[in-house]
Every structure is written in C-alpha cells, then in structure tokens.
Scaffold this active site. Structure first.
Site, PDB file in Angstrom:
ATOM      1  N   CYS A   1      -6.526   7.695  -1.852  1.00  0.00           N
ATOM      2  CA  CYS A   1      -6.224   9.129  -1.882  1.00  0.00           C
ATOM      3  C   CYS A   1      -7.510   9.934  -1.637  1.00  0.00           C
ATOM      4  CB  CYS A   1      -5.563   9.498  -3.208  1.00  0.00           C
ATOM      5  SG  CYS A   1      -4.714  11.090  -3.164  1.00  0.00           S
TER       6      CYS A   1
ATOM      7  N   HIS B   1      -1.070   5.848  -3.170  1.00  0.00           N
ATOM      8  CA  HIS B   1      -1.583   5.165  -4.358  1.00  0.00           C
ATOM      9  C   HIS B   1      -0.910   3.800  -4.483  1.00  0.00           C
ATOM     10  CE1 HIS B   1      -3.890   8.433  -6.392  1.00  0.00           C
ATOM     11  NE2 HIS B   1      -3.092   9.200  -5.665  1.00  0.00           N
TER      12      HIS B   1
ATOM     13  N   GLU C   1      -1.699   1.296  -6.168  1.00  0.00           N
ATOM     14  CA  GLU C   1      -1.791   0.692  -7.502  1.00  0.00           C
ATOM     15  C   GLU C   1      -0.506   0.838  -8.309  1.00  0.00           C
ATOM     16  OE1 GLU C   1      -3.665   4.876  -7.996  1.00  0.00           O
ATOM     17  OE2 GLU C   1      -3.486   3.324  -6.461  1.00  0.00           O
TER      18      GLU C   1
END
Length: 635
Positions: A397, A557, A559
């Site tokens: 990001c 993102h 994750e």
C-alpha cells in the site's frame, strides 16, 4: 443455533481473541460448522478511525468492513470469510436504534437502554449468526461470540445485560459461557493466586451471567489444589476449569484445549452429541515445526508504529506463515522509519546508527501500509537502499507508493516528485488522490444522482473531475475498501508466477491515494514494470523491477488473506528471495496445478509442512514463534 460466549476478567490483553479462535478450531475439528462474532463496547462505528497505537491494526474484510484485529484471528484460525456485521460496536447498535427512533418505529415510546438497546444487540447476534462464512449453504452449527473489554467496564454493561437476557432467550443447552481470567504467580510467594479470578467471577455472576467453563491464563499449569479452590469459590466443576499457560507460539493453544478435553465440556453444556474426535494433526505439525526451526531469515520492518507490534499484526502473521512454509525461523528487525532520516543523524545519532545497522543487516526489507507523512523520508531511504543494493523488498500500500516516489526521484530525476498526500502543491505528483466515491452516510452521489444504499454507477467515479471533488476529510467516505480484482498485465512476471499464473486475483484494499496514471508511461520507459492493474487499467496494483532479485510493491493488503498453511504469495516470495530460494518457489508454482477459481486469492494451494531436525528455541525474543530485536511487544 448454539452459542459460545467468551468473556474476560481481571485485566485486558489475556488473549480472549486467540482463545475464542482456538475454541472454534476445536469445535470445527469435531465436525461442526463455526462462525464468530466480536463485540467491541467502544462508541466508534468501526475501527477505521482508531489509532494503531491505541487499538492495534485495522483488519479489513472482503466486504470492506474495517474491524477489530481479533476478526483477523478468527479468519486465520478457522479459514472463514466474515462480514462487517460480525463486528458489533456500541456505535453500530446506537446508530441502528436511533435510526429506528427517527423513523418512528418505536411508536412514540421512550427509547431506553432496556429494552431497546438490549433487544437490538440480541437481534443483531441472532441475525448475523445465520450468515454463512465458510462458503457452504445454510447457517453454522455454533457461533462463538467474544465480548471485548473486561468484566466491570462501564461501557460493557448494556452488552452484559443483553447477553444475560440472550442466554434465557435461546434456552438452556444452547448457550455456553467461557470466562477467561488471570491466575497470577507472585514472585514473592511463588504460588498461583486465585483471588483475582474469584472476584471476577463474582462480578460476572452479579451481572446476571454464570460461567460454565473457566479458561485460566497463567505462566504455568494450574495446580490441582488451585483448581479445587476455583471450583469451590466460582461454582464451576473442576473438569470445566482449564489452563492456558504460556507457550512458544499461539498454534499450541488449540492443542492445549484439546489435551484438556475442553471440547467435551463445551459439547456437554451445549447438549451436542458429536462422535468425531478432533485430531488436529495439521495444527500439531505446524506448532511443532515452528518451535524446531533454527535457520533464521531477517526481515527489516520499516514503519512508524514499531513500538507496538499489534499495529502490524496481520503483516507479522503473513511473514510467519511464509517463513514456516520455507522452514525458516522468522527474525523481525523493527526499524523506526524516522530514525533512518538525516534529521535523526543530528538529533539522535545513536538511534540513527542502530536503525541503519538493522536495515543493512537484514535479508529482506518490508515497508507496510500506513497514513500520514511521519517517517515517509525514512521509508523512501529504505526503498532506495533495497533497490540500489539489490536487497529483496516488499512494499505494501503506502510502501508501494513510497517505492514509486523514490524511483521517480532517483531514476527519472524529478527531485520534487511526491504524493499529493504529503505535498498537495508538488509539480510532479506521482501519487494522487483517487477516491472510491462510496459515501456511507449520504445518498447523494457526486454525479448528482440519488444512489442508495452505498452503491454508485460507474459514471459517478470515472471522471477525473469527480476525483478532484471527492472528500479527503470524511473518514471512510472515499476509501477504496475491501476485495477488488487485479488483472496481471505480464504473464511471466514474478508476481504472476507466485500467484500460480492466474489471469487475475482478488485482494483486499484500504487506501485513498494511488499511482498517478499519467506518470506510468515514463516510469515504464525507465524500467519500472506495472504488472498488475484494475479492470479499468487506471489503478496500478502491482509494481516490479525486472532486473532486481525481488523488488515488488502492491497497492492492496495481501496480509489479510494469508493463512497458516496457505501463505500469501508475495510474502512467500519475499521470504524465498531473502533466503535465495525464489527460483525454487517459482518452479514449484509452475508445476503445481492451480485451482480454476480464486477462492483464497493467493493461488498457492495448501503448503505441506514437514518436520526437520533441530532443537526448539527458547529464551528472550521468542513470542508466538516470531523472533524480534526486542522493540516490538507481542501479546
């Protein structure tokens, strides 16, 4: 529907979220379908505007919900996809009740906490518990509810009252209360003290809730005389009192509960007859392997919230998933971005030297997402160091935007190039404000059309004029949130190979600013490859440096969708590149048959874990299987 409520007492931070997640894992291993709800008593509508320093990371769901980080634990442990409604806050409840009051739904009655707020809480729980979250049709068998905060908190009172009523509403045999409490061991006397838990349970019972099970947090296993004392004073059967003692990594928690037969106690309270015995072989292999890893991989985490690791919890988990998959011991070097800046060399020379030593000693560099200009100069320096010294780099990001800013300045020679987030008047904006244009509290769209609820036609945001008119101050109003599709532009790129040569992926977003499309041609001519874009081709999603060992930035993102056994593709690539194993991973992906649909978005399938020789590591710095330089605090 059966309900399991998890509450906490004595102090916060005992690990209710991990406990609730582990209970879900155990019940799921028994063959039951499980869903989860997290109740946060704060007045915020959601976690989107809360400081990571105060509350930890903001976890983003597929539907764009900005929720508490514990929902990330639920998703990772149970491999489910939750909705924004699975996170209940006081703000959401009050908002829904006040909207009904304004519409006249209460027929002129005086609106009160009881029954209107408490009824709204119960109705919300019943409604959300029926939403399928595991990809199957129909509701789950059990809903695990975690009540945030600590028993006795003023803000929790409406929820306590509502849940007390709810236990009677659903009836005996359909409601199980598990109370997580602290049993400290005082160094002075060296014995386990039960008084804090006694007081906590007494307070809970005084509020109308009686625990069926006690989950006691302690540094060591509960002694039998301690369990007997707790049973007598808390009115809980001894076989329903379990120890959650300190372990080397959180993957051991479901195994602790299983070994103590917690599932049998829960099933008995819920009147559930389940013949399947939980085996948890994969969890056992995962937990044991994580303990035995000894070959380190050092990743420098360059951010501004390095004082509290919960600010980057999902990033840490994604790194851990990837490092365990590659049989490496993760060592996170926390590098405060501000300490890398030139100003720090004069103001804090020791911190400046220490930060650069950590950065230069790392096998890979990761710049995570964030907001605001603090530490940006340091992040740019970190990206420059990784690019020029051919150190594996991953920017997420803001980390990707940082990499673009650095490349524009250093390679294109536009020294004043910047993001309009940090310098609105820059003459060479390489990152600009590109809002999603989805105002949650307004039915009037930018194009002047009445668009309700919350969905807008394409013409509302395709115009660059509308980009300029978008609100930069209304929190959440213009954020690009939730799952969005990214299409690969170059089939043989590193990221395309990492994702299994799929044509597109779905990943979660949380940002307002993006790479300026007008700058892309010049950046591509200079060697920066934009390997992933959205369906319009105007939003840059993935960048790569082709002639670099591993230099990747992603606007999304990744994750948030990483799972134990299914690490995120770009995190796996970072760890592999940092250990010199990237080619092996890419080759493995090219030969593995990938799924035709993009259910998990990482496209890696299930990574098989194998044991390898090596002793378990103990001592300072190891918490939850992650070794750090001591700057982060792991709960």
């Amino acid at each position: 529907m059966k309900y399991v409520l998890v509450t906490g007492g004595v102090v916060s931070g005992l690990g209710k979220g991990v406990t609730a997640s582990s209970i879900g894992v155990l019940l799921k291993a028994c063959g039951l379908r499980v869903t989860s709800i997290k109740i946060d008593p704060y007045l915020n509508i959601d976690a989107g505007t809360m400081s990571p320093f105060e509350h930890g990371e903001v976890f983003v769901l597929d539907d764009g919900g900005e929720v508490d980080l514990d929902l990330g634990n639920y998703e990772r442990f149970l491999n489910i996809k939750l909705t924004r409604d699975n996170n209940i806050t006081t703000g959401k409840i009050f908002q829904s009740v006040l909207e009904k009051e304004r519409r006249g739904d209460y027929l002129g009655k005086t609106v009160q906490v009881v029954p209107h707020i408490t009824d709204a809480i119960q109705d919300w729980i019943e409604r959300v518990a029926l939403i399928p979250v595991d990809g199957k049709d129909g509701p789950a068998d059990v809903c695990v509810i975690e009540l945030g905060g600590t028993i006795g908190d003023i803000e929790s009172m409406p929820f306590i009252e509502a849940l007390g009523q709810f236990s009677y509403r659903v009836g005996a045999g359909n409601f199980c209360l598990i109370h997580v409490s602290l049993v400290p061991v005082l160094n002075v006397v060296g014995e386990q003290k039960t008084k804090p838990t006694q007081h906590s349970v007494r307070g809970l019972r005084g509020l109308g809730l009686t625990p069926n099970i006690l989950a006691c947090r302690s540094t060591t296993v509960l002694e039998e005389n301690v369990k007997l004392k707790l049973s007598q004073f808390c009115h809980v059967p001894g076989e329903n009192i379990f120890t959650l003692y300190d372990v080397s990594n959180i993957w051991h928690i479901p195994l602790l509960l299983k070994d103590q037969k917690a599932h049998e106690a829960i099933l008995k309270v819920l009147n559930l007859s389940v013949t399947k015995k939980p085996s948890l072989k994969e969890w056992t292999s995962l937990a044991e392997l994580s303990d035995k890893l000894h070959k380190p991989v050092r990743i420098a985490m360059v951010g501004k919230y390095t004082g509290l690791s919960d600010s980057y919890l999902s990033v840490l988990k994604a790194l851990l998933h990837a490092s365990v998959a590659r049989h490496k011991k993760l060592v996170v070097e926390w590098v405060p971005a501000c300490d890398l800046e030139d100003a720090s060399a004069h103001e804090k020379p020791e911190s400046y030297k220490a930060a650069w030593n950590l950065l230069k000693g790392a096998d890979g560099v990761l710049v995570p997402g964030g907001f605001g200009d603090r530490g940006v100069k340091g992040k740019i320096l970190a990206a420059k160091y990784a690019r020029e010294n051919r150190v594996p780099f991953l920017g997420i990001c803001l980390g990707m935007q940082i990499a673009v800013i650095e490349f524009t300045r250093s390679v294109l020679g536009l020294k004043d190039s910047n993001s309009t987030e940090f310098d609105p008047d820059t003459e060479n904006p390489c990152v600009i404000f590109m809002p999603e244009v989805n105002y949650p509290f307004s039915s009037l769209n930018l194009c002047g059309k009445l668009c309700f609820p919350f969905f807008f036609p394409a013409e509302c945001f395709l115009s660059s004029n509308n980009y300029e008119q978008g609100s930069k101050t209304h929190m959440g109003g213009t954020m690009r949130l939730g799952s969005r599709r990214t299409y690969f532009q170059i089939p043989d790129s590193v990221t395309s190979k990492l994702y299994g040569n799929q044509s597109y992926i779905d990943e979660r977003h949380r940002h307002r600013y993006e790479v300026n499309p007008e700058m892309v041609p010049n950046l591509e001519k200079a060697g920066l490859s934009f390997t992933g874009k959205d369906e319009t081709g105007q939003r840059m999603e993935i960048i790569e440096l082709p002639n670099h060992p591993y230099f990747i930035g992603v606007q999304f993102h990744p994750e948030f969708k990483s799972r134990p056994g299914e690490p995120s593709a770009v995190f796996l690539g970072l760890i592999a590149a940092a250990t010199g194993e990237l080619e092996a991973v890419l080759q493995d992906n090219s030969t593995r048959k990938m799924p035709s649909t993009n259910h998990h978005a990482n496209g890696n399938g299930t990574v098989k874990y194998h044991h390898q020789n090596g002793g378990a590591h103990r001592g300072n710095g190891v918490q939850n299987g992650i070794y750090t330089n001591g700057n982060g605090v792991h709960l």
